[in-house]
Design a protein around this motif. Structure first.
Motif, PDB file in Angstrom:
ATOM      1  N   ILE A 211       6.093  -3.305   2.244  1.00  0.00           N
ATOM      2  CA  ILE A 211       6.901  -4.073   3.194  1.00  0.00           C
ATOM      3  C   ILE A 211       6.852  -5.552   2.844  1.00  0.00           C
ATOM      4  CG2 ILE A 211       7.077  -4.810   5.596  1.00  0.00           C
ATOM      5  CD1 ILE A 211       6.192  -1.953   6.373  1.00  0.00           C
TER       6      ILE A 211
ATOM      7  N   TRP B 299      -0.907   0.700   1.210  1.00  0.00           N
ATOM      8  CA  TRP B 299       0.225   0.772   0.299  1.00  0.00           C
ATOM      9  C   TRP B 299       1.529   0.464   1.033  1.00  0.00           C
ATOM     10  CZ3 TRP B 299       4.532   4.018  -0.224  1.00  0.00           C
ATOM     11  CH2 TRP B 299       5.186   3.915  -1.444  1.00  0.00           C
ATOM     12  N   THR B 300       1.689   0.993   2.247  1.00  0.00           N
ATOM     13  CA  THR B 300       2.900   0.763   3.040  1.00  0.00           C
ATOM     14  C   THR B 300       3.038  -0.714   3.395  1.00  0.00           C
ATOM     15  OG1 THR B 300       2.699   2.984   3.968  1.00  0.00           O
ATOM     16  CG2 THR B 300       4.135   1.458   5.123  1.00  0.00           C
TER      17      THR B 300
ATOM     18  N   ARG C   9      -3.018   4.755   2.227  1.00  0.00           N
ATOM     19  CA  ARG C   9      -1.591   4.963   2.479  1.00  0.00           C
ATOM     20  C   ARG C   9      -1.040   3.840   3.350  1.00  0.00           C
ATOM     21  NH1 ARG C   9       1.006  10.350   5.199  1.00  0.00           N
ATOM     22  NH2 ARG C   9       3.035   9.442   5.620  1.00  0.00           N
ATOM     23  N   LYS C  10      -1.809   3.435   4.377  1.00  0.00           N
ATOM     24  CA  LYS C  10      -1.389   2.322   5.224  1.00  0.00           C
ATOM     25  C   LYS C  10      -1.360   1.023   4.424  1.00  0.00           C
ATOM     26  CE  LYS C  10      -3.099   4.186   9.578  1.00  0.00           C
ATOM     27  NZ  LYS C  10      -4.088   4.012  10.650  1.00  0.00           N
TER      28      LYS C  10
END
Length: 131
Positions: free
Chosen positions: A14, A9-10, A6-7
């Motif tokens: 960005i 992907w974030t 999840r990190k």
């Protein structure tokens, strides 16, 4: 494991948004800056260049007549209409509103007249009669 992806992907999202933003800015934004000024304009030089059969450039160079500093800023104002160019005289003062546009790759503003009038003159309006 779920938090790590999840990190990841974030972070990728960005970075993707930043890249798209920079590409949009450099490809679609013309990078123009604008400047406008109203002043009493004293004409110092009046010049033109004609390329027969192609184009004609007309311009005046002048300064703010109310600026008493020794290093007055000089303005080169491009003129599109020859009728206006023919009416301007070197040494005369005119009340003007000039507009400048500078593109990202230019070093100086390109000025044009927005409004032009005699300092102590009468401004005529309406339609004249031709006999």
């Amino acid at each position: 494991m779920f938090n790590y992806s999840r990190k990841k992907w974030t972070v990728w999202m960005i970075i993707s948004f930043l890249i798209v933003g920079f590409l949009f800015y450099f490809n679609f934004e013309e990078g123009k800056s604008y400047k406008s000024s109203a002043m009493t304009f004293e004409i110092k030089k009046k010049e033109h260049h004609i390329e027969p059969g192609k184009y004609m450039e007309m311009w005046v160079i002048g300064t703010n007549a109310n600026d008493n500093s020794p290093n007055k800023e000089k303005y080169k104002v491009m003129i599109e209409d020859s009728r206006i160019y023919n009416l301007l005289d070197v040494g005369n003062e005119y009340f003007v509103n000039i507009h400048g546009v500078k593109k990202r790759n230019q070093s100086e503003y390109i000025y044009t007249f927005g409004q032009l009038g005699l300092v102590d003159g009468t401004q005529l309006t309406g339609e004249g009669e031709i006999e």
